[in-house]
Motif scaffolding. Structure first.
Motif, PDB file in Angstrom:
ATOM      1  N   SER A 210      -5.806   4.868   0.584  1.00 45.14           N
ATOM      2  CA  SER A 210      -4.687   5.644   0.045  1.00 45.14           C
ATOM      3  C   SER A 210      -4.526   5.409  -1.451  1.00 45.14           C
ATOM      4  O   SER A 210      -4.242   6.345  -2.211  1.00 45.14           O
ATOM      5  N   TYR A 211      -4.719   4.185  -1.888  1.00 42.76           N
ATOM      6  CA  TYR A 211      -4.587   3.889  -3.317  1.00 42.76           C
ATOM      7  C   TYR A 211      -5.693   4.576  -4.112  1.00 42.76           C
ATOM      8  O   TYR A 211      -5.452   5.069  -5.224  1.00 42.76           O
ATOM      9  N   ALA A 212      -6.916   4.597  -3.544  1.00 40.74           N
ATOM     10  CA  ALA A 212      -8.012   5.296  -4.219  1.00 40.74           C
ATOM     11  C   ALA A 212      -7.705   6.784  -4.331  1.00 40.74           C
ATOM     12  O   ALA A 212      -7.962   7.410  -5.366  1.00 40.74           O
ATOM     13  N   ALA A 213      -7.144   7.363  -3.262  1.00 43.24           N
ATOM     14  CA  ALA A 213      -6.795   8.791  -3.278  1.00 43.24           C
ATOM     15  C   ALA A 213      -5.671   9.068  -4.261  1.00 43.24           C
ATOM     16  O   ALA A 213      -5.668  10.096  -4.955  1.00 43.24           O
ATOM     17  N   ALA A 214      -4.688   8.163  -4.351  1.00 45.55           N
ATOM     18  CA  ALA A 214      -3.576   8.337  -5.287  1.00 45.55           C
ATOM     19  C   ALA A 214      -4.077   8.335  -6.729  1.00 45.55           C
ATOM     20  O   ALA A 214      -3.538   9.054  -7.588  1.00 45.55           O
TER      21      ALA A 214
ATOM     22  N   ALA B 106       1.268   5.700  -5.571  1.00 42.06           N
ATOM     23  CA  ALA B 106       0.380   5.069  -4.591  1.00 42.06           C
ATOM     24  C   ALA B 106       1.105   4.754  -3.291  1.00 42.06           C
ATOM     25  O   ALA B 106       0.565   4.967  -2.198  1.00 42.06           O
ATOM     26  N   MET B 107       2.331   4.242  -3.374  1.00 49.34           N
ATOM     27  CA  MET B 107       3.059   3.895  -2.157  1.00 49.34           C
ATOM     28  C   MET B 107       3.436   5.146  -1.362  1.00 49.34           C
ATOM     29  O   MET B 107       3.341   5.166  -0.132  1.00 49.34           O
ATOM     30  N   GLN B 108       3.857   6.207  -2.061  1.00 50.24           N
ATOM     31  CA  GLN B 108       4.167   7.459  -1.358  1.00 50.24           C
ATOM     32  C   GLN B 108       2.932   8.013  -0.662  1.00 50.24           C
ATOM     33  O   GLN B 108       3.007   8.510   0.461  1.00 50.24           O
TER      34      GLN B 108
END
Length: 733
Positions: free
Chosen positions: A609-613, A620-622
């Motif tokens: 998810s962080y890579a996608a953000a 990143a958290m959302q």
């Protein structure tokens, strides 16, 4: 790795009538090499040196696996040593010097040259020890091992690692401290190769073991930990350090964590054996993983990845929210092969995420969909990243049985993601892609033969060929099939594929070796069995409580870790406890495997998810919270294994068919409840009823299935009646 400052391979501009023209394709560069921020872009003789080493490394594995097998421990030591040498040559330990950061002064270079002397001295000592044993000597004097090998090797390794943390230079140059570390890797591995080919190999873990083995293991462990930090971040290194600290702090801990204790010599004489670093994780990385990395590199070199993504766009791009559905198909397929969730997000997400935003998905949703789809590739048979091979190695269950058992859960996961995406697109009135935005399916379907390597792999596996033989055949077929396309693989392309494979393998090999340290701690201290006792005690109150506890531990152990390491650790800590409370080995290992995989999209530490953000520009958290919601089925499906073993193909065909169909319908109701859309907008009470129906159908009992089906039918009729004449909302969030 590139011979120039340009790190991207040149695009082949050739075309023929069977291929879409540039204006008719969407995917470009999916197969290009991803260059990490701390990876060197070597030039001139340095590039040729490491390109040759990478080709030799890949070729060594192909020859050893198919033609000339080596003794097991020796093969695995060479496997790790090669990755260490390539890794320290290609990945820097500190930021590169640029306009804002000055290069480190000459004093660091001079200090590195000073450190190179004892490193070379220990390497010479290994050669002398080999000559001594060749003369039928039984062992080496302890004082010689300590003062002429062990102490200099450990001191030099520690000093060079510390120096490398602050050594900054241009991206095109080798770092002198890293050259020292490469020599230390040769010395450490060389000593172990010498000792493990003598009768002294049988003394590991006893008071008779030469202390030199412990010295080499300490240096080797430090080298593995530092390379893991460079290629995979701090999370796995910190967890490994905690486990290593437990070895010596454990005797002083209260309760079930306490144990009698191990001396440093006894522990480290065993940790670099098949009880730890050379154990199951390295066994898999040195055979199956490296082979399928070579396979993936051949697919990349022949540009098959571009074709896969373009084919996905042609097949699904016109549907509402088309790019999101393309991401599910393409990222699932690519993630199955490359075995890393975050890496797959970077390679395919750079294409799919902007297109999802273009048709109306918010940034956080676009990133979350890509993260969830890429993570799902790890549970997609037949390859399942590397998980299926590690599971087969640990459990002894045949690989084909594991791949078949994974089929229904994988379908449920991707069905869940698909309907989550589809219902969100319907709720927000999103369009599909226009005909002029996607490739022509009629042209792409003519090149469907490019799927042949995947088909050959699957057919060979289920015909009874070994995984190694099937993987080798698939790799060869990728080269042969390329001859029918514009991207024909000649000798230069094959060498390029072998070089890419050697480079791509560094991260996963370092991660597996580092996970081996943790596995060694667990097996040698017995903490795994004490954890099993804890689970057994919980199960006395409630098996569901024990499963929930096992779920939490599996996710915590996997947070911030690549999938392979996360599963290997969870399988050592959690799976034995689940087996002890009466769960079959297949169900227990699938349970921890799923939660180790979805840790990549579980807040607060969600690597995928962080890579996608980072690509989507969302918080990143959302993004991680949204990806958790989209991949929600993956948190429910493992409990279905326990309550409905037919989900893993255990039972009659009638049971398997019923469970599969009802669970799929339950997944649709779950997606509808989460996205507030079921043939029209859904109000709060209806969402609760949808959730209740989903739980009933996912549970798997006959009466619960009928209840869930009844709820679904009633809500379907209500929604169809109320939505007639209504148009979908076009509001964006």
């Amino acid at each position: 790795m590139s011979p120039s400052s340009d790190n991207r391979p040149a695009r082949d501009a050739s075309h023929d009538d069977d291929l879409p023209t540039e204006a008719e394709t969407v995917a470009h560069g999916v197969d290009d090499d991803i260059v990490e921020s701390n990876r060197r872009l070597l030039a001139d003789w340095r590039w040729w040196l490491f390109a040759t080493l990478a080709v030799a490394y890949s070729t060594f594995h192909l020859v050893s696996l198919n033609v000339y097998p080596l003794e097991t421990w020796s093969f695995r030591i060479i496997h790790i040593c090669g990755a260490l040498i390539l890794g320290y040559g290609l990945y820097a330990g500190a930021r590169f010097a640029d306009d804002d950061t000055r290069p480190t002064g000459r004093w660091a270079t001079y200090l590195s040259l000073v450190l190179l002397a004892p490193a070379l001295y220990t390497l010479v000592q290994v050669g002398l020890m080999y000559r001594t044993f060749s003369g039928e000597a039984m062992r080496i004097e302890p004082a010689i091992e300590a003062w002429h090998f062990g102490y200099p090797l450990i001191a030099t390794t520690v000093a060079a690692i510390l120096l490398s943390w602050g050594y900054r230079q241009a991206r095109q140059r080798l770092s002198p401290p890293d050259i020292v570390l490469m020599v230390c890797a040769l010395a450490s591995s060389g000593y172990l190769l010498v000792m493990y080919n003598t009768p002294l190999r049988m003394s590991t873990g006893t008071s008779f073991a030469p202390m030199g083995i412990s010295y080499a293991a300490i240096a080797g462990s430090l080298l593995i930990l530092e390379l893991t930090r460079r290629v995979a971040g701090l999370a796995l290194v910190v967890i490994s350090a905690i486990f290593l600290a437990y070895v010596f702090a454990g005797p002083y801990l209260p309760g079930f964590l306490g144990y009698p204790g191990l001396s440093m010599g006894r522990f480290f004489s065993q940790v670099y054996t098949d009880a730890g670093i050379l154990g199951p994780t390295t066994a898999v990385s040195s055979t199956y993983i490296i082979l399928f990395i070579i396979f993936a590199a051949f697919l990349q070199a022949s540009k098959v990845g571009d074709y896969f993504v373009n084919f996905a766009f042609a097949a699904a791009g016109r549907a509402r929210g088309g790019p999101a559905k393309v991401a599910i198909f393409a990222s699932g397929l690519m993630g199955m092969i490359n075995g890393t969730s975050a890496g797959n997000v970077v390679s395919t997400g750079s294409l799919t995420i902007p297109l999802m935003k273009k048709v109306g998905y918010p940034s956080r949703s676009a990133g979350a969909i890509e993260a969830a789809a890429s993570t799902g590739g790890q549970i997609m048979p037949p390859i399942m990243g590397a998980g299926a091979f590690i599971m087969a190695e640990i459990t002894g269950i045949p690989y084909t049985e594991i791949a078949v058992a994974a089929l229904i859960p994988a379908v449920l996961y991707f069905a869940s993601v698909y309907f989550m995406v589809d219902f969100e697109a319907a709720y927000k009135g999103m369009r599909g892609m226009r005909d002029d935005e996607i490739p022509r399916f009629s042209r792409l379907v003519r090149q469907v033969y490019l799927f042949a390597p995947i088909v050959i792999l699957i057919v060979a596996l289920f015909m009874g060929y070994s995984v190694i033989r099937a993987g080798t055949l698939a790799t060869a077929s990728a080269a042969v099939v390329s001859w029918l396309s514009p991207h024909k693989m000649g000798p230069r392309s094959i060498l390029k594929a072998l070089e890419m494979a050697g480079t791509m393998a560094i991260q996963i090999i370092a991660v597996c070796a580092c996970a081996g340290i943790i596995v060694g701690v667990i097996s040698l201290t017995g903490v795994g069995s004490r954890f099993s006792s804890l689970l057994l005690g919980l199960a006395g109150f409630s098996q569901l409580l024990a499963l929930l506890f096992a779920m939490c531990i599996s996710i915590l152990l996997g947070m911030g870790m690549p999938t392979t390491a996360a599963y290997a650790v969870a399988a050592s800590v959690v799976a034995p406890g689940l087996i002890d409370i009466g769960i079959t080995p297949l169900v227990a290992h699938f349970f921890v495997f799923y939660f180790a995989v979805v840790s990549a999209i579980t807040p607060p530490v969600a690597l995928a998810s962080y890579a996608a953000a980072g690509i989507s520009g969302a918080n990143a958290m959302q993004t991680s919270v949204t990806s958790f919601k989209i991949g929600l089925a993956a948190f429910i499906v493992p409990f279905m294994f326990f309550y409905s073993p037919a989900m893993l193909m255990e039972g009659s065909w009638l049971q398997i068919l019923r469970v599969g169909l009802t669970a799929t319908l339950g997944i649709v109701l779950l997606a509808a409840s989460v996205q507030a859309w079921f043939f029209g907008p859904v109000k709060a009470l209806s969402r609760l009823l949808l959730l209740l129906g989903a739980v009933c159908m996912i549970y798997g009992g006959l009466y619960s299935d009928l209840a869930g089906l009844a709820i679904g039918i009633v809500l379907f009729l209500m929604q169809r009646g109320s939505s007639r004449g209504e148009k979908p909302s076009t509001a964006k969030s």
